[in-house]
Design a protein around this motif. Structure first.
Motif, PDB file in Angstrom:
ATOM      1  N   LEU A 134      32.244  26.738  37.729  1.00  0.00           N
ATOM      2  CA  LEU A 134      32.926  27.956  38.160  1.00  0.00           C
ATOM      3  C   LEU A 134      32.615  28.258  39.619  1.00  0.00           C
ATOM      4  CD1 LEU A 134      34.628  30.499  37.567  1.00  0.00           C
ATOM      5  CD2 LEU A 134      32.513  31.602  36.777  1.00  0.00           C
ATOM      6  N   GLY A 135      31.340  28.098  39.965  1.00  0.00           N
ATOM      7  CA  GLY A 135      30.972  28.342  41.369  1.00  0.00           C
ATOM      8  C   GLY A 135      31.689  27.392  42.303  1.00  0.00           C
ATOM      9  N   ASP A 136      31.830  26.136  41.893  1.00  0.00           N
ATOM     10  CA  ASP A 136      32.534  25.151  42.728  1.00  0.00           C
ATOM     11  C   ASP A 136      34.005  25.515  42.878  1.00  0.00           C
ATOM     12  OD1 ASP A 136      30.616  22.362  41.330  1.00  0.00           O
ATOM     13  OD2 ASP A 136      30.167  23.785  42.965  1.00  0.00           O
ATOM     14  N   GLN A 137      34.632  26.004  41.781  1.00  0.00           N
ATOM     15  CA  GLN A 137      36.042  26.384  41.861  1.00  0.00           C
ATOM     16  C   GLN A 137      36.247  27.589  42.758  1.00  0.00           C
ATOM     17  OE1 GLN A 137      37.703  24.856  37.506  1.00  0.00           O
ATOM     18  NE2 GLN A 137      37.769  27.008  38.027  1.00  0.00           N
ATOM     19  N   ILE A 138      35.325  28.544  42.638  1.00  0.00           N
ATOM     20  CA  ILE A 138      35.445  29.735  43.496  1.00  0.00           C
ATOM     21  C   ILE A 138      35.294  29.338  44.945  1.00  0.00           C
ATOM     22  CG2 ILE A 138      34.351  31.919  44.092  1.00  0.00           C
ATOM     23  CD1 ILE A 138      33.736  32.307  41.124  1.00  0.00           C
ATOM     24  N   SER A 139      34.343  28.450  45.220  1.00  0.00           N
ATOM     25  CA  SER A 139      34.161  27.984  46.608  1.00  0.00           C
ATOM     26  C   SER A 139      35.378  27.215  47.078  1.00  0.00           C
ATOM     27  CB  SER A 139      32.917  27.089  46.693  1.00  0.00           C
ATOM     28  OG  SER A 139      31.773  27.804  46.328  1.00  0.00           O
ATOM     29  N   GLY A 140      36.056  26.538  46.167  1.00  0.00           N
ATOM     30  CA  GLY A 140      37.249  25.771  46.533  1.00  0.00           C
ATOM     31  C   GLY A 140      38.530  26.579  46.450  1.00  0.00           C
ATOM     32  N   ASN A 141      38.413  27.915  46.313  1.00  0.00           N
ATOM     33  CA  ASN A 141      39.582  28.805  46.278  1.00  0.00           C
ATOM     34  C   ASN A 141      40.540  28.433  45.147  1.00  0.00           C
ATOM     35  OD1 ASN A 141      38.727  30.302  48.566  1.00  0.00           O
ATOM     36  ND2 ASN A 141      39.538  28.688  49.925  1.00  0.00           N
ATOM     37  N   ALA A 142      39.972  28.206  43.955  1.00  0.00           N
ATOM     38  CA  ALA A 142      40.813  27.900  42.809  1.00  0.00           C
ATOM     39  C   ALA A 142      41.613  29.131  42.404  1.00  0.00           C
ATOM     40  CB  ALA A 142      39.955  27.420  41.649  1.00  0.00           C
ATOM     41  N   THR A 143      42.608  28.920  41.613  1.00  0.00           N
ATOM     42  CA  THR A 143      43.451  30.038  41.174  1.00  0.00           C
ATOM     43  C   THR A 143      42.702  30.879  40.150  1.00  0.00           C
ATOM     44  OG1 THR A 143      44.419  28.762  39.372  1.00  0.00           O
ATOM     45  CG2 THR A 143      45.503  28.603  41.532  1.00  0.00           C
ATOM     46  N   VAL A 144      43.239  32.078  39.956  1.00  0.00           N
ATOM     47  CA  VAL A 144      42.624  32.989  38.987  1.00  0.00           C
ATOM     48  C   VAL A 144      42.715  32.396  37.582  1.00  0.00           C
ATOM     49  CG1 VAL A 144      42.769  35.281  37.931  1.00  0.00           C
ATOM     50  CG2 VAL A 144      43.109  35.022  40.405  1.00  0.00           C
ATOM     51  N   ALA A 145      43.815  31.743  37.298  1.00  0.00           N
ATOM     52  CA  ALA A 145      43.996  31.148  35.967  1.00  0.00           C
ATOM     53  C   ALA A 145      42.961  30.071  35.706  1.00  0.00           C
ATOM     54  CB  ALA A 145      45.411  30.563  35.851  1.00  0.00           C
ATOM     55  N   GLU A 146      42.699  29.271  36.749  1.00  0.00           N
ATOM     56  CA  GLU A 146      41.692  28.226  36.587  1.00  0.00           C
ATOM     57  C   GLU A 146      40.315  28.823  36.352  1.00  0.00           C
ATOM     58  OE1 GLU A 146      42.199  26.043  40.163  1.00  0.00           O
ATOM     59  OE2 GLU A 146      43.702  24.672  39.325  1.00  0.00           O
ATOM     60  N   ASN A 147      39.974  29.882  37.109  1.00  0.00           N
ATOM     61  CA  ASN A 147      38.673  30.545  36.956  1.00  0.00           C
ATOM     62  C   ASN A 147      38.545  31.188  35.580  1.00  0.00           C
ATOM     63  OD1 ASN A 147      37.990  29.758  39.512  1.00  0.00           O
ATOM     64  ND2 ASN A 147      38.545  31.713  40.472  1.00  0.00           N
ATOM     65  N   GLN A 148      39.646  31.780  35.104  1.00  0.00           N
ATOM     66  CA  GLN A 148      39.598  32.407  33.783  1.00  0.00           C
ATOM     67  C   GLN A 148      39.416  31.345  32.684  1.00  0.00           C
ATOM     68  OE1 GLN A 148      43.220  34.701  33.568  1.00  0.00           O
ATOM     69  NE2 GLN A 148      42.263  36.539  34.484  1.00  0.00           N
ATOM     70  N   SER A 149      40.007  30.185  32.909  1.00  0.00           N
ATOM     71  CA  SER A 149      39.851  29.110  31.929  1.00  0.00           C
ATOM     72  C   SER A 149      38.391  28.691  31.807  1.00  0.00           C
ATOM     73  CB  SER A 149      40.710  27.911  32.343  1.00  0.00           C
ATOM     74  OG  SER A 149      40.510  26.826  31.466  1.00  0.00           O
ATOM     75  N   ILE A 150      37.746  28.536  32.955  1.00  0.00           N
ATOM     76  CA  ILE A 150      36.320  28.187  32.932  1.00  0.00           C
ATOM     77  C   ILE A 150      35.510  29.315  32.323  1.00  0.00           C
ATOM     78  CG2 ILE A 150      34.315  27.724  34.396  1.00  0.00           C
ATOM     79  CD1 ILE A 150      36.108  25.364  34.092  1.00  0.00           C
ATOM     80  N   MET A 151      35.918  30.565  32.608  1.00  0.00           N
ATOM     81  CA  MET A 151      35.188  31.715  32.056  1.00  0.00           C
ATOM     82  C   MET A 151      35.253  31.705  30.536  1.00  0.00           C
ATOM     83  SD  MET A 151      35.847  35.799  32.685  1.00  0.00           S
ATOM     84  CE  MET A 151      37.340  35.734  31.693  1.00  0.00           C
ATOM     85  N   GLU A 152      36.412  31.342  29.974  1.00  0.00           N
ATOM     86  CA  GLU A 152      36.537  31.277  28.526  1.00  0.00           C
ATOM     87  C   GLU A 152      35.631  30.184  27.941  1.00  0.00           C
ATOM     88  OE1 GLU A 152      37.999  33.351  26.580  1.00  0.00           O
ATOM     89  OE2 GLU A 152      38.637  34.535  28.320  1.00  0.00           O
ATOM     90  N   GLU A 153      35.547  29.056  28.680  1.00  0.00           N
ATOM     91  CA  GLU A 153      34.637  27.996  28.244  1.00  0.00           C
ATOM     92  C   GLU A 153      33.199  28.508  28.223  1.00  0.00           C
ATOM     93  OE1 GLU A 153      35.283  25.128  27.098  1.00  0.00           O
ATOM     94  OE2 GLU A 153      37.424  24.956  27.524  1.00  0.00           O
ATOM     95  N   ILE A 154      32.838  29.258  29.271  1.00  0.00           N
ATOM     96  CA  ILE A 154      31.469  29.796  29.352  1.00  0.00           C
ATOM     97  C   ILE A 154      31.215  30.758  28.206  1.00  0.00           C
ATOM     98  CG2 ILE A 154      29.949  31.274  30.737  1.00  0.00           C
ATOM     99  CD1 ILE A 154      31.207  30.029  33.223  1.00  0.00           C
ATOM    100  N   ARG A 155      32.189  31.598  27.901  1.00  0.00           N
ATOM    101  CA  ARG A 155      32.003  32.536  26.785  1.00  0.00           C
ATOM    102  C   ARG A 155      31.844  31.794  25.460  1.00  0.00           C
ATOM    103  NH1 ARG A 155      36.432  37.373  27.964  1.00  0.00           N
ATOM    104  NH2 ARG A 155      35.134  38.554  29.486  1.00  0.00           N
ATOM    105  N   GLY A 156      32.637  30.726  25.292  1.00  0.00           N
ATOM    106  CA  GLY A 156      32.527  29.952  24.058  1.00  0.00           C
ATOM    107  C   GLY A 156      31.153  29.310  23.903  1.00  0.00           C
ATOM    108  N   VAL A 157      30.642  28.712  25.002  1.00  0.00           N
ATOM    109  CA  VAL A 157      29.322  28.080  24.950  1.00  0.00           C
ATOM    110  C   VAL A 157      28.239  29.124  24.739  1.00  0.00           C
ATOM    111  CG1 VAL A 157      27.638  26.711  26.226  1.00  0.00           C
ATOM    112  CG2 VAL A 157      30.057  26.118  26.353  1.00  0.00           C
TER     113      VAL A 157
END
Length: 486
Positions: free
Chosen positions: A128-151
């Motif tokens: 997630l930190g790498d995506q934020i640093s790479g200016n990923a889209t909000v949808a991409e960040n939310q996808s990773i966030m859901e993975e984090i919540r699941g784990v």
């Protein structure tokens, strides 16, 4: 008479004191057992409660706090670097490591799963930190966030499973405590009964009139004085005479031990004498070998120098064998092979040899340095005294529960008169100063008899002008033998 009475009274007091001391010890042991058991179970309970509390806390951190922190970052309420997610993950990681130290082996497996899940959670957080640093889209960040919540939710479930298992461990510990309490009650009742019986026995024994079988004790002393060391005194079951009877038995046994020890010391002296005689075999071999090495070096025969030096080194390494008297047959044959390697380089074309060993007997223990002296004797007293090429054959043959070892040569052999003289010296065992037999033969035969308790002896078959074979059979099994195998 006064001194005798004093001795008897002192003996009674000693036995009474011992009885009471035994009772005290028997009464103290259950208390010690109870305190120790209580401390162990209490400590286990404390660890379980601590682990349960810690697991519950870590589960909340994973499922709630980490997830909320990631949401704040994705929602833009704080930057990734401002977030406390790594501190939370570190706290979870340290908590798992702490619980591993005090958990049961079964529950540590759950903690291993939790540890791997925490690493996965950290990996997703880093992504997630790498995506934020790479200016990923909000949808991409939310996808990773859901993975984090699941784990994180999975990690929470693992901690809950761990809590359940720890509670089961607490129930097991509680059951063990109940069983220990029951066992302690039974032990205390048994010890109290035994203590009462000891008290009654001691009291009854002291109240009885002491009757002593003096005549039997006197007869026993006479038998021992006349040399009957097998005589033993039966316990008279009288306190004042029990020690006397025991001392008489100990005295007879001690005298017997001293006689046996004296015999063993005489055998050890003979063994030491044999070791000294054995050491006298090597000096001339040492000098001749060094002379050969110098001669080969001067002739620039470098490979021969290497071969003879290596064989010479291995020869003495096996001779030492860390000071042990026993080695394997493989090592004994290797020792002979090293010796013959040196001798063949020295004598070149006039000496050949062959070494044979049946399969499966290489690890059989054998008294070390019993073949090399025979080989040396074959060279210096057999082959060197006959014209032409000499050949030596060393064999180790499987013979059921024994191993047949032999050394044969095609040397000059023994005359019948000389062979009879050698065999006569083997039987009469003269001192080493008067031995006319070859020291190698005499030394090996003597050592075989000493170390194998006269169960192994040497056989010599020889015909003058044809050669000689020296052989003997050793048992495969040798108990209480420290064997050098390296």
């Amino acid at each position: 008479m006064k001194k005798a009475r004093f001795t008897k009274t002192a003996s009674i007091k000693k036995n009474v004191a011992f009885s009471f001391l035994l009772i005290i010890i028997m009464m103290v042991l259950p208390t010690v057992y109870s305190v120790t058991t209580f401390h162990i179970h209490t400590s286990r309970y404390d660890k379980i409660l601590t682990n349960v509390s810690q697991a519950n806390k870590l589960g909340i951190i994973a499922k709630v706090q980490v997830a909320d922190e990631i949401w704040d970052i994705v929602a833009g309420l704080k930057t990734f670097n401002q977030g406390q997610q790594y501190l939370m993950l570190r706290e979870i990681r340290n908590g798992i490591a702490s619980m591993k130290e005090t958990s049961s082996p079964e529950n540590r497996e759950l903690l291993e799963v939790a540890s791997r899940t925490e690493k996965t959670l950290e990996k997703y957080t880093q992504r997630l930190g790498d995506q934020i640093s790479g200016n990923a889209t909000v949808a991409e960040n939310q996808s990773i966030m859901e993975e984090i919540r699941g784990v994180a939710s999975l990690l929470y479930d693992i901690f809950q499973d761990y809590i359940v298992e720890e509670i089961k461990s607490a129930e097991t510990a509680n059951e063990r405590m109940r069983n220990s309490s029951l066992a302690l009650t039974i032990i205390q009742v048994s010890i109290s009964t035994i203590a009462l019986l000891i008290t009654l026995f001691t009291s009854s024994n002291l109240s009885n009139t002491i009757r002593t079988p003096i005549l039997n004790m006197e007869q026993l002393s006479s038998r021992i004085a006349n040399g009957d060391l097998s005589a033993r005194a039966e316990q008279p079951h009288v306190q004042e005479l029990d020690r006397l009877a025991a001392n008489l038995n100990i005295m007879a046994e001690r005298i017997k031990q001293l006689i046996d020890q004296n015999i063993k010391e005489q055998q050890n002296l003979k063994k030491a004498e044999m070791r000294t005689l054995q050491a006298q075999i090597t000096p001339h071999f040492l000098y001749n070998t060094f002379d050969s090495i110098i001669w080969l070096a001067e002739s620039e025969r470098i490979e021969d120098v290497v071969d003879i030096t290596r064989a010479f080194s291995n020869y003495f390494r096996i001779s030492l064998s860390k000071g042990l008297d026993w080695i394997t047959i493989d090592k004994e044959l290797e020792h002979v092979r090293n010796y013959l390697t040196v001798q063949k380089i020295r004598y070149e074309n006039i000496l050949t040899y062959e070494i044979e060993c049946d399969e499966g007997i290489g690890e059989v223990p054998v008294l070390k340095l019993i073949l090399q002296p025979l080989v040396e004797n074959a060279i210096y007293h057999g082959i060197k005294n006959k014209r032409g090429r000499g050949k030596i054959k060393v064999c180790a043959k499987d013979s059921g529960d024994k191993v047949l070892l032999s050394v044969s040569d095609n040397g000059i052999g023994f005359t019948k008169e000389r062979l009879d003289e050698v065999l006569l010296e083997f039987e009469s065992e003269p001192s080493t100063e008067t031995v006319r037999t070859s020291y190698g033969l005499y030394n090996v035969n003597k050592r075989l008899k000493l170390y194998y308790n006269n169960t192994v002896s040497m056989n010599i078959n020889s015909e003058y002008g044809e050669g000689t074979e020296v052989s003997f059979s050793i048992p495969k099994k040798r108990q209480n033998a420290d064997i050098a195998v390296k």
